[in-house]
Design an enzyme around this catalytic site. Structure first.
Site, PDB file in Angstrom:
ATOM      1  N   HIS A  36      64.893  55.907 -31.352  1.00 43.65           N
ATOM      2  CA  HIS A  36      63.783  55.891 -32.313  1.00 43.65           C
ATOM      3  C   HIS A  36      64.296  55.539 -33.708  1.00 43.65           C
ATOM      4  O   HIS A  36      63.701  54.710 -34.404  1.00 43.65           O
ATOM      5  CB  HIS A  36      63.109  57.265 -32.326  1.00 43.65           C
ATOM      6  CG  HIS A  36      62.109  57.441 -33.422  1.00 43.65           C
ATOM      7  ND1 HIS A  36      60.764  57.200 -33.250  1.00 43.65           N
ATOM      8  CD2 HIS A  36      62.259  57.835 -34.710  1.00 43.65           C
ATOM      9  CE1 HIS A  36      60.131  57.426 -34.392  1.00 43.65           C
ATOM     10  NE2 HIS A  36      61.016  57.828 -35.295  1.00 43.65           N
ATOM     11  N   GLU A  37      65.407  56.154 -34.109  1.00 45.64           N
ATOM     12  CA  GLU A  37      65.959  55.888 -35.441  1.00 45.64           C
ATOM     13  C   GLU A  37      66.480  54.455 -35.548  1.00 45.64           C
ATOM     14  O   GLU A  37      66.325  53.804 -36.579  1.00 45.64           O
ATOM     15  CB  GLU A  37      67.072  56.886 -35.747  1.00 45.64           C
ATOM     16  CG  GLU A  37      66.623  58.340 -35.814  1.00 45.64           C
ATOM     17  CD  GLU A  37      65.492  58.575 -36.801  1.00 45.64           C
ATOM     18  OE1 GLU A  37      65.409  57.849 -37.816  1.00 45.64           O
ATOM     19  OE2 GLU A  37      64.671  59.469 -36.559  1.00 45.64           O
ATOM     20  N   GLU A  51      56.066  54.665 -37.147  1.00 43.85           N
ATOM     21  CA  GLU A  51      56.584  55.698 -36.245  1.00 43.85           C
ATOM     22  C   GLU A  51      56.254  55.350 -34.800  1.00 43.85           C
ATOM     23  O   GLU A  51      57.096  55.495 -33.907  1.00 43.85           O
ATOM     24  CB  GLU A  51      55.993  57.065 -36.610  1.00 43.85           C
ATOM     25  CG  GLU A  51      56.466  57.634 -37.930  1.00 43.85           C
ATOM     26  CD  GLU A  51      57.922  58.097 -37.890  1.00 43.85           C
ATOM     27  OE1 GLU A  51      58.590  57.937 -36.848  1.00 43.85           O
ATOM     28  OE2 GLU A  51      58.383  58.612 -38.914  1.00 43.85           O
ATOM     29  N   HIS A 111      63.726  52.097 -36.377  1.00 45.44           N
ATOM     30  CA  HIS A 111      63.378  51.975 -37.797  1.00 45.44           C
ATOM     31  C   HIS A 111      64.264  50.940 -38.494  1.00 45.44           C
ATOM     32  O   HIS A 111      63.808  50.230 -39.391  1.00 45.44           O
ATOM     33  CB  HIS A 111      63.520  53.331 -38.495  1.00 45.44           C
ATOM     34  CG  HIS A 111      62.382  54.269 -38.233  1.00 45.44           C
ATOM     35  ND1 HIS A 111      61.065  53.893 -38.376  1.00 45.44           N
ATOM     36  CD2 HIS A 111      62.366  55.579 -37.838  1.00 45.44           C
ATOM     37  CE1 HIS A 111      60.283  54.931 -38.083  1.00 45.44           C
ATOM     38  NE2 HIS A 111      61.044  55.940 -37.749  1.00 45.44           N
TER      39      HIS A 111
END
Length: 292
Positions: A132-133, A191, A136
């Site tokens: 997930h990070e 997100e 980004h």
């Protein structure tokens, strides 16, 4: 006792100011943008990476970083080291020995994972969060967050400057940028896209995609015991963890991959290397006597 809880996706913590200048040079374009009244100043990928690298270096110096032979580092190396290069960027990663549940990634490819997160999630769940990070970073959300913080802090300070150019970004400005990033949240769309990136990261690398749902279920359960005002404030810009878990399940069901996830053993200890003992073989030499 107050629970320490940090919602994933917060990029930077505040840091102290010690030096007079940071080793960053953005040239004339920054002050020029202010003098011309340009409000949509665009920080390039290289600029955002340079600022991020400096900020993370400060964080590394001010937090306890797990050493190369620490169990946390060895575990992160084992499960994530093979994924440090990909999608056109190179990632560097470390573990902060902090009890908070957090992880972040910045525009320069720095990934920092807190030991508190590694204590409650197994390898697959941890990879879902890290994925997930990384999302980004890959989606340029980290760059955009840095750009917004830079515009808000560094350019505002530049208005009062009598100089024709900015030679460097001061530590004072860099400190303000770091503080601003704490309050700079990713949009719900960003997100959600990072969640999808994490799902595809697990799927494409042969991991159990159901670990993403499990990771968000853990966070949702934690949020139940956290300070309500804190959660309300954070969830104003972050999708609800329960909804994110539901969305992850729907993705797995659509792909025909869904099955209830059972958390695996979590082990952050240093592996014990068994010593092998070798037995030395002795030979006896026969002696013969000659007949006279």
């Amino acid at each position: 006792m107050e629970k320490k809880f940090i919602v994933l996706g917060v990029l930077l913590a505040s840091f102290a100011v010690t030096k007079a200048n940071a080793q960053i040079n953005l040239g004339e374009k920054a002050i020029g943008a202010v003098q011309k009244g340009v409000t949509a100043f665009t920080l390039t990928n290289a600029d955002a990476a340079a600022l991020s690298k400096e900020a993370v270096a400060k964080l590394d110096a001010e937090n306890e970083v797990a050493g190369p032979n620490d169990g946390y580092t060895l575990r992160l190396n084992r499960i994530f080291g093979k994924h440090a290069i990909g999608d056109g960027f190179t990632l560097n990663y470390k573990v902060y020995k902090l009890k908070e549940v957090n992880a972040f990634a910045t525009a320069d490819g720095s990934v920092r994972v807190y030991s508190g997160l590694m204590d409650i999630m197994d390898d697959n769940e941890l990879l879902a969060v890290i994925g997930h990070e990384i999302g980004h970073v890959a989606n340029n959300d980290s760059r955009d967050a840095m750009r917004a913080a830079y515009q808000k802090e560094a350019l505002i300070d530049g208005v009062s400057s009598q100089s024709a150019k900015i030679a460097s970004i001061t530590d004072s400005q860099l400190g303000k940028i770091g503080s601003a990033l704490i309050d700079s949240k990713h949009s719900r769309t960003q997100e959600s896209e990072a969640d999808l990136y994490a799902y595809n990261f697990l799927k494409n690398n042969g991991y159990d995609v159901n670990a993403e749902e499990s990771a968000f279920r853990i966070l949702a359960k934690m949020s139940e015991g956290a300070d309500s005002s804190f959660i309300t404030r954070m969830m104003s810009s972050h999708p609800d963890s329960k909804k994110r878990a539901d969305d992850a399940r729907k993705r797995a069901e659509k792909d025909g991959l869904y099955k209830p996830y059972v958390q695996k053993k979590i082990d952050n200890s240093v592996p014990v290397v068994k010593k092998t003992t070798t037995t030395k073989k002795t030979t006896t030499k026969k002696t013969t006597t000659k007949k006279k």
